[in-house]
Scaffold this active site. Structure first.
Site, PDB file in Angstrom:
ATOM      1  N   SER A 274       0.818  -1.215   0.000  1.00  0.00           N
ATOM      2  CA  SER A 274       0.000   0.000   0.000  1.00  0.00           C
ATOM      3  C   SER A 274       0.852   1.267   0.000  1.00  0.00           C
ATOM      4  O   SER A 274       0.360   2.346  -0.306  1.00  0.00           O
ATOM      5  CB  SER A 274      -0.922   0.050   1.221  1.00  0.00           C
ATOM      6  OG  SER A 274      -1.720  -1.086   1.284  1.00  0.00           O
TER       7      SER A 274
ATOM      8  N   GLY B 195      -4.489  -1.835  -0.694  1.00  0.00           N
ATOM      9  CA  GLY B 195      -3.666  -1.574  -1.870  1.00  0.00           C
ATOM     10  C   GLY B 195      -3.359  -0.105  -2.058  1.00  0.00           C
ATOM     11  O   GLY B 195      -3.990   0.751  -1.428  1.00  0.00           O
TER      12      GLY B 195
ATOM     13  N   GLY C 293      -2.689   3.654  -4.110  1.00  0.00           N
ATOM     14  CA  GLY C 293      -3.324   4.480  -5.137  1.00  0.00           C
ATOM     15  C   GLY C 293      -4.665   5.051  -4.742  1.00  0.00           C
ATOM     16  O   GLY C 293      -5.143   4.896  -3.611  1.00  0.00           O
TER      17      GLY C 293
ATOM     18  N   CYS D 216      -9.449  -1.645   3.930  1.00  0.00           N
ATOM     19  CA  CYS D 216      -8.691  -0.494   3.447  1.00  0.00           C
ATOM     20  C   CYS D 216      -9.054  -0.132   2.002  1.00  0.00           C
ATOM     21  O   CYS D 216     -10.136   0.392   1.778  1.00  0.00           O
ATOM     22  CB  CYS D 216      -7.200  -0.734   3.655  1.00  0.00           C
ATOM     23  SG  CYS D 216      -6.390   0.809   4.085  1.00  0.00           S
ATOM     24  N   PHE D 217      -8.207  -0.435   1.010  1.00  0.00           N
ATOM     25  CA  PHE D 217      -8.609  -0.163  -0.381  1.00  0.00           C
ATOM     26  C   PHE D 217      -9.918  -0.906  -0.668  1.00  0.00           C
ATOM     27  O   PHE D 217     -10.813  -0.392  -1.340  1.00  0.00           O
ATOM     28  CB  PHE D 217      -7.508  -0.647  -1.330  1.00  0.00           C
ATOM     29  CG  PHE D 217      -7.471   0.034  -2.678  1.00  0.00           C
ATOM     30  CD1 PHE D 217      -7.337   1.408  -2.779  1.00  0.00           C
ATOM     31  CD2 PHE D 217      -7.553  -0.703  -3.847  1.00  0.00           C
ATOM     32  CE1 PHE D 217      -7.284   2.039  -4.023  1.00  0.00           C
ATOM     33  CE2 PHE D 217      -7.501  -0.089  -5.094  1.00  0.00           C
ATOM     34  CZ  PHE D 217      -7.367   1.291  -5.187  1.00  0.00           C
TER      35      PHE D 217
ATOM     36  N   GLN E 142     -12.868   1.009   0.486  1.00  0.00           N
ATOM     37  CA  GLN E 142     -13.185   2.123  -0.421  1.00  0.00           C
ATOM     38  C   GLN E 142     -13.909   1.606  -1.657  1.00  0.00           C
ATOM     39  O   GLN E 142     -14.863   2.227  -2.146  1.00  0.00           O
ATOM     40  CB  GLN E 142     -11.883   2.853  -0.779  1.00  0.00           C
ATOM     41  CG  GLN E 142     -11.232   3.495   0.450  1.00  0.00           C
ATOM     42  CD  GLN E 142      -9.756   3.826   0.278  1.00  0.00           C
ATOM     43  OE1 GLN E 142      -9.119   3.399  -0.688  1.00  0.00           O
ATOM     44  NE2 GLN E 142      -9.196   4.574   1.220  1.00  0.00           N
TER      45      GLN E 142
ATOM     46  N   ASN F  42      -3.176   2.598   7.356  1.00  0.00           N
ATOM     47  CA  ASN F  42      -2.293   3.157   6.344  1.00  0.00           C
ATOM     48  C   ASN F  42      -3.153   3.593   5.178  1.00  0.00           C
ATOM     49  O   ASN F  42      -3.322   2.852   4.219  1.00  0.00           O
ATOM     50  CB  ASN F  42      -1.283   2.089   5.904  1.00  0.00           C
ATOM     51  CG  ASN F  42      -0.659   2.429   4.578  1.00  0.00           C
ATOM     52  OD1 ASN F  42      -0.655   3.595   4.173  1.00  0.00           O
ATOM     53  ND2 ASN F  42      -0.132   1.431   3.887  1.00  0.00           N
TER      54      ASN F  42
ATOM     55  N   GLY G 212      -4.711   7.205   2.758  1.00  0.00           N
ATOM     56  CA  GLY G 212      -4.706   8.635   2.475  1.00  0.00           C
ATOM     57  C   GLY G 212      -5.991   9.099   1.823  1.00  0.00           C
ATOM     58  O   GLY G 212      -6.147  10.284   1.521  1.00  0.00           O
ATOM     59  N   PHE G 213      -6.900   8.143   1.577  1.00  0.00           N
ATOM     60  CA  PHE G 213      -8.208   8.457   1.016  1.00  0.00           C
ATOM     61  C   PHE G 213      -9.257   7.929   1.992  1.00  0.00           C
ATOM     62  O   PHE G 213      -8.954   7.080   2.835  1.00  0.00           O
ATOM     63  CB  PHE G 213      -8.398   7.792  -0.354  1.00  0.00           C
ATOM     64  CG  PHE G 213      -7.466   8.334  -1.414  1.00  0.00           C
ATOM     65  CD1 PHE G 213      -7.874   9.360  -2.263  1.00  0.00           C
ATOM     66  CD2 PHE G 213      -6.181   7.838  -1.556  1.00  0.00           C
ATOM     67  CE1 PHE G 213      -7.024   9.876  -3.231  1.00  0.00           C
ATOM     68  CE2 PHE G 213      -5.317   8.350  -2.515  1.00  0.00           C
ATOM     69  CZ  PHE G 213      -5.741   9.368  -3.357  1.00  0.00           C
TER      70      PHE G 213
ATOM     71  N   HIS H 133      -6.609  -2.164   9.320  1.00  0.00           N
ATOM     72  CA  HIS H 133      -5.947  -3.442   9.033  1.00  0.00           C
ATOM     73  C   HIS H 133      -6.163  -4.441  10.159  1.00  0.00           C
ATOM     74  O   HIS H 133      -5.340  -4.525  11.068  1.00  0.00           O
ATOM     75  CB  HIS H 133      -4.454  -3.209   8.787  1.00  0.00           C
ATOM     76  CG  HIS H 133      -4.185  -2.580   7.466  1.00  0.00           C
ATOM     77  ND1 HIS H 133      -3.943  -3.320   6.319  1.00  0.00           N
ATOM     78  CD2 HIS H 133      -4.185  -1.297   7.083  1.00  0.00           C
ATOM     79  CE1 HIS H 133      -3.784  -2.511   5.299  1.00  0.00           C
ATOM     80  NE2 HIS H 133      -3.924  -1.271   5.726  1.00  0.00           N
TER      81      HIS H 133
ATOM     82  N   GLU I  62      -5.672  -7.448  10.104  1.00  0.00           N
ATOM     83  CA  GLU I  62      -4.582  -8.450  10.100  1.00  0.00           C
ATOM     84  C   GLU I  62      -3.372  -7.920  10.861  1.00  0.00           C
ATOM     85  O   GLU I  62      -2.387  -8.643  11.045  1.00  0.00           O
ATOM     86  CB  GLU I  62      -4.211  -8.846   8.669  1.00  0.00           C
ATOM     87  CG  GLU I  62      -3.252  -7.928   7.919  1.00  0.00           C
ATOM     88  CD  GLU I  62      -3.869  -6.599   7.493  1.00  0.00           C
ATOM     89  OE1 GLU I  62      -5.060  -6.373   7.765  1.00  0.00           O
ATOM     90  OE2 GLU I  62      -3.142  -5.776   6.906  1.00  0.00           O
TER      91      GLU I  62
HETATM   92  N1  LIG Z   1      -3.775   0.516   2.801  1.00  0.00           N
HETATM   93  C1  LIG Z   1      -4.643   0.779   1.838  1.00  0.00           C
HETATM   94  O1  LIG Z   1      -5.324  -0.095   1.328  1.00  0.00           O
HETATM   95  C2  LIG Z   1      -4.690   2.195   1.323  1.00  0.00           C
HETATM   96  C3  LIG Z   1      -5.847   2.492   0.417  1.00  0.00           C
HETATM   97  C4  LIG Z   1      -5.633   3.735  -0.428  1.00  0.00           C
HETATM   98  N2  LIG Z   1      -4.500   3.567  -1.280  1.00  0.00           N
HETATM   99  C5  LIG Z   1      -5.461   4.944   0.467  1.00  0.00           C
HETATM  100  O2  LIG Z   1      -4.371   5.473   0.587  1.00  0.00           O
HETATM  101  O3  LIG Z   1      -6.405   5.391   1.055  1.00  0.00           O
END
Ligand SMILES: NC(=O)CC[C@H](N)C(=O)O
Length: 378
Positions: free
Chosen positions: A46, A234, A236, A262-263, A266, A304, A306-307, A352, A354
């Site tokens: 990520s 993930g 991006g 996380c990703f 979203q 972790n 940023g979105f 997370h 995990e």
């Molecule tokens: N750890 C992640 O899955 C981050 C998700 C997405 N890339 C974000 O920064 O928000």
């Protein structure tokens, strides 16, 4: 050790010394507040295209080992995904019975450019005030005038609009078998940047995991005859993940149980009709408190991102797949940390569970997903 400089896109510079490889790296400057777990952080896919600043002042004391790598889909789970590493005070000596080398050696071996000896507290305060931003670390032959280096920093693409899951996903599908033999269930995990510990969490619960590339189609997934589908973390901008959103909508249409982190949270949120936005400086660390609104429980979580998804604490809304709610929010800033269908068959969290590294407060979510699988007639 020779001199190195960190250049931020707003023109601020920090001068220090080389740490790891010498040369140039570009990426988004973000800070991580974890006091431990730097090996897991550096190998987390990520963080692809991000220059990570450690708020912990001393980094590297436990060196580098052969067990903690989280880069599940790379040839080597110890592949470092961060674009660069910024620390204040690197450990001069490695001290752990598990270590097979030092952090510095590993950064050099993998050509990861870093910088040490700067005032990371001032840097983090700057990033908190102005927000995460594009940056570069320069040393050796890459050093230039401030104007030359700044040109390169602002010439790189922003994290907003970056479509990166395809750059970190596995080339080919693979299977993680359950611990202790027979599989009770089969889950297909869509690898958008999955970490090593995630399939392990399923395997410990008697679940066989088929990890598939991020571009896997619904037909390819159905061929594996899954009891449920998992969407991983993930790198991006989730606004670029249209194909994964479409796939998620097909999974939901079929009523297959779904779990995302996380990703994946979203993408699930987008499949429910919500949009995402870029946060000012995000959440990265291992001590982030999250409120679960149905129980009032608080978990301290590893994060972790940023979105984030748009939404309010406890809010309920209609979707194409039935009613849904914002199930979790962050106790620090109220941002959305989880969504779920009221039916209970599909849910996701922004953090997370995990861990790796981090607290285990949220591991129960893997048990909850296992209970959903138990309750479904196929
Ligand atoms: N750890 C992640 O899955 C981050 C998700 C997405 N890339 C974000 O920064 O928000």
């Amino acid at each position: 050790m020779s001199s190195a400089v960190l250049v931020l896109e707003d023109g601020r510079t920090f001068r220090g010394t080389t740490f790891g490889a010498t040369g140039r790296t570009l990426g988004e400057a973000v800070f991580c507040t974890g006091m431990t777990g730097y090996q897991e952080t550096l190998t987390d896919p990520s963080y692809h295209r991000q220059i990570v600043v450690a708020t912990a002042p001393q980094i590297g004391n436990t060196g580098w080992n052969q067990e903690d790598g989280e880069a599940a889909s790379a040839q080597d789970p110890n592949k470092i995904w961060v674009a660069g590493y910024v620390v204040r005070d690197p450990a001069r000596r490695t001290s752990s019975w598990r270590a097979t080398g030092s952090l510095q050696e590993q950064l050099e071996a993998q050509s990861v450019v870093g910088i040490a000896g700067i005032d990371t507290r001032a840097l983090v305060r700057h990033l908190r005030t102005r927000g995460s931003m594009r940056a570069g670390v320069f040393s050796g032959d890459a050093l230039g005038t401030d104007a030359e280096m700044l040109d390169q920093v602002v010439g790189q693409p922003s994290m907003l609009g970056a479509d990166l899951a395809g750059e970190v996903t596995t080339d080919a599908g693979y299977i993680i078998e359950p611990v202790g033999g027979d599989a009770r269930f089969t889950v297909v995990a869509v690898d958008l940047g999955i970490k090593t510990n995630t399939p392990r969490m399923f395997a410990e619960r008697g679940i066989r995991v088929h990890v598939v590339p991020s571009a896997a189609s619904m037909d390819q997934i159905l061929e594996l005859n899954p009891d449920g589908v998992f969407l991983s973390n993930g790198p991006g901008d989730p606004a670029t993940a249209d194909a994964n959103v479409a796939l998620t909508r097909e999974v939901l249409d079929r009523g297959l149980p779904l779990f995302g982190i996380c990703f994946g949270n979203q993408i699930f949120g987008r499949a429910l009709g919500r949009s995402t936005y870029k946060m000012k400086f995000g959440h990265r660390g291992m001590n982030i408190p999250v409120v679960e609104h149905t129980t009032g429980r608080i978990a301290i979580t590893a994060q972790n991102h940023g979105f984030a998804l748009e939404g309010e604490a406890g809010e309920e809304f209609d979707t194409d797949f039935g009613r849904a709610r914002v199930s979790h929010t962050c106790a620090n800033d109220g941002t959305v940390e989880g969504v779920e269908l009221l039916s209970g068959r599909a849910f996701s969290v922004q953090y997370h569970p995990e861990a790796a590294a981090g607290p285990h407060d949220a591991a129960y979510l893997f048990d909850r997903f296992t209970s959903v699988l138990e309750g479904v007639d196929k």
